[in-house]
Design an enzyme around this catalytic site. Structure first.
Site, PDB file in Angstrom:
ATOM      1  N   LYS A 185      46.861  31.425 -37.215  1.00  0.00           N
ATOM      2  CA  LYS A 185      48.200  32.022 -36.868  1.00  0.00           C
ATOM      3  C   LYS A 185      48.961  30.534 -36.655  1.00  0.00           C
ATOM      4  O   LYS A 185      50.455  30.472 -37.218  1.00  0.00           O
ATOM      5  CB  LYS A 185      48.236  32.518 -35.969  1.00  0.00           C
ATOM      6  CG  LYS A 185      49.904  33.271 -35.572  1.00  0.00           C
ATOM      7  CD  LYS A 185      49.905  33.607 -34.204  1.00  0.00           C
ATOM      8  CE  LYS A 185      50.145  32.260 -33.306  1.00  0.00           C
ATOM      9  NZ  LYS A 185      50.307  32.499 -31.574  1.00  0.00           N
ATOM     10  N   CYS A 239      57.402  48.466 -29.391  1.00  0.00           N
ATOM     11  CA  CYS A 239      56.047  48.926 -29.669  1.00  0.00           C
ATOM     12  C   CYS A 239      55.085  48.041 -28.666  1.00  0.00           C
ATOM     13  O   CYS A 239      54.343  47.147 -29.207  1.00  0.00           O
ATOM     14  CB  CYS A 239      55.522  48.492 -31.036  1.00  0.00           C
ATOM     15  SG  CYS A 239      54.223  49.493 -31.609  1.00  0.00           S
ATOM     16  N   CYS A 271      57.573  54.935 -27.703  1.00  0.00           N
ATOM     17  CA  CYS A 271      57.848  55.726 -29.039  1.00  0.00           C
ATOM     18  C   CYS A 271      59.018  56.356 -28.799  1.00  0.00           C
ATOM     19  O   CYS A 271      59.652  56.691 -29.841  1.00  0.00           O
ATOM     20  CB  CYS A 271      56.587  56.572 -28.964  1.00  0.00           C
ATOM     21  SG  CYS A 271      55.133  55.631 -29.138  1.00  0.00           S
ATOM     22  N   CYS A 299      61.913  54.781 -30.490  1.00  0.00           N
ATOM     23  CA  CYS A 299      61.492  54.003 -31.645  1.00  0.00           C
ATOM     24  C   CYS A 299      62.061  54.745 -32.868  1.00  0.00           C
ATOM     25  O   CYS A 299      61.740  56.120 -32.996  1.00  0.00           O
ATOM     26  CB  CYS A 299      59.815  53.866 -32.079  1.00  0.00           C
ATOM     27  SG  CYS A 299      59.603  53.009 -33.290  1.00  0.00           S
ATOM     28  N   CYS A 326      55.611  57.337 -37.699  1.00  0.00           N
ATOM     29  CA  CYS A 326      54.273  56.517 -37.311  1.00  0.00           C
ATOM     30  C   CYS A 326      52.911  57.490 -37.100  1.00  0.00           C
ATOM     31  O   CYS A 326      53.220  58.323 -36.305  1.00  0.00           O
ATOM     32  CB  CYS A 326      54.726  55.842 -36.129  1.00  0.00           C
ATOM     33  SG  CYS A 326      53.342  54.973 -35.207  1.00  0.00           S
TER      34      CYS A 326
HETATM   35  S1  SF4 Z   1      56.401  55.145 -32.790  1.00  0.00           S
HETATM   36 FE1  SF4 Z   1      54.831  53.897 -33.634  1.00  0.00          FE
HETATM   37  S2  SF4 Z   1      55.691  51.902 -34.127  1.00  0.00           S
HETATM   38 FE2  SF4 Z   1      57.150  52.918 -32.693  1.00  0.00          FE
HETATM   39  S3  SF4 Z   1      56.653  52.377 -30.678  1.00  0.00           S
HETATM   40 FE3  SF4 Z   1      55.376  54.226 -30.994  1.00  0.00          FE
HETATM   41  S4  SF4 Z   1      53.392  53.280 -31.695  1.00  0.00           S
HETATM   42 FE4  SF4 Z   1      55.153  51.633 -32.089  1.00  0.00          FE
END
Ligand code: SF4
Length: 305
Positions: free
Chosen positions: A213, A283, A290, A293, A299
């Protein structure tokens, strides 16, 4: 959908015998030569150059499918890519548009002294990456500030005793091991690279305390070259949550290989900072947000939290 077969299909679109030196052209030359030499005219019908067979190349051939007797037609194996990845990526870009995550102002691009020579800047980039593993960006940035106040070059670090160097970088994660690695790596850079850092991933990962990395990030930040996707714990976690790997992966290096397998190369350079910041703000490792998000409905992992 982006495919990688464009150049392949272009190079195959001309069939044999149609280009310069092909069968049709050779036959015409033979006829012209016969006429010129006065030999008996030939009444056989003129052969028309054969029309080029059109090859349809829909997808890139994947490993193994080229071998005969392996079942599937070699030109029909679709290139795997995750469902909805383009929309998921667009959503992450939107969520990251403010660029206000710790990585955006404390990452390796922001820890070196821009007034020093390029060689010293590259060394400082590598050093900040070595300090950053298992360490929050804020802690790495503070340690770099303390080191830079001493004049941070290969020579100055080699002149520090271990105790002083440890005190300067404390409390970065695994600081005792990092003191040892920084000293060893700095000595190698002084002896073999005239105080600069090497310009290849292979040589970078051969340095003590430098992993893949860090090597890919050093190539990007210090040399301006995208050599691969830099995968840390954030990228590894999010790629698995979004199912951006064909199968679940257990280690960042596995994830890197799985992502590089399908993600278009022109996107490799942005993935690390994009996903690291997304992992720092939304995340999160233990309690992903979520509800906030944009990928919640796309997702596969959102339901689990
Ligand atoms: S919906 Fe999926 S990508 Fe979004 S925060 Fe939750 S786990 Fe992470």
């Amino acid at each position: 959908m982006l495919t990688r077969s464009r150049s392949r299909s272009q190079s195959r679109s001309r069939g044999p015998g149609t280009g310069p030196g092909g069968d049709g052209e050779k036959a015409a030359v033979r006829r012209r030569e016969g006429a010129a030499s006065g030999s008996k005219p030939c009444h056989c019908p003129l052969k028309r150059p054969r029309k080029a067979k059109r090859l349809h190349v829909a997808y890139e051939v994947v490993d193994g499918a080229r071998e005969e007797g392996k079942g599937a037609s070699p030109l029909q194996v679709p290139h795997w890519e995750p469902q909805d990845w383009q929309q998921q990526l667009a959503n992450i870009r939107t969520m990251r548009s403010r660029k206000d995550a710790p990585v955006d102002h404390l990452g390796a691009e922001h820890c070196y002294d821009s007034t020093v020579s390029p060689k010293v800047r590259r060394y400082q980039v590598l050093l900040s990456l070595m300090l950053s593993s298992q360490t929050k960006d804020q802690v790495t940035a503070s340690a770099m500030q303390r080191l830079r106040a001493q004049g941070l070059t290969v020579d100055s670090v080699l002149q520090l005793d271990d105790h002083t160097l440890g005190a300067l970088i404390y409390p970065v994660g695994f600081w005792r091991s990092k003191v040892k690695y920084i000293k060893q790596t700095s000595a190698i850079l002084q002896q073999r690279y005239d105080g600069d850092i090497p310009a290849s991933v292979a040589e970078l990962v051969a340095l003590p305390g430098v992993g893949p990395k860090m090597a890919h990030l050093a190539m990007a930040v210090a040399w301006g070259t995208v050599s691969g996707i830099a995968v840390d714990t954030h990228v590894h976690r999010i790629a698995n949550r979004l199912r951006w790997t064909k199968r679940p992966t257990k280690a960042p290096e596995q994830t890197r290989a799985a992502l590089e397998d399908w993600l278009p190369r022109e996107l490799w350079g942005e993935i690390n900072a994009l996903l690291v910041g997304f992992g720092q703000q939304t995340c999160l490792p233990l309690h992903p947000r979520c509800q906030a998000c944009l990928n919640q409905t796309l997702c596969p992992s959102a339901q689990g939290f």
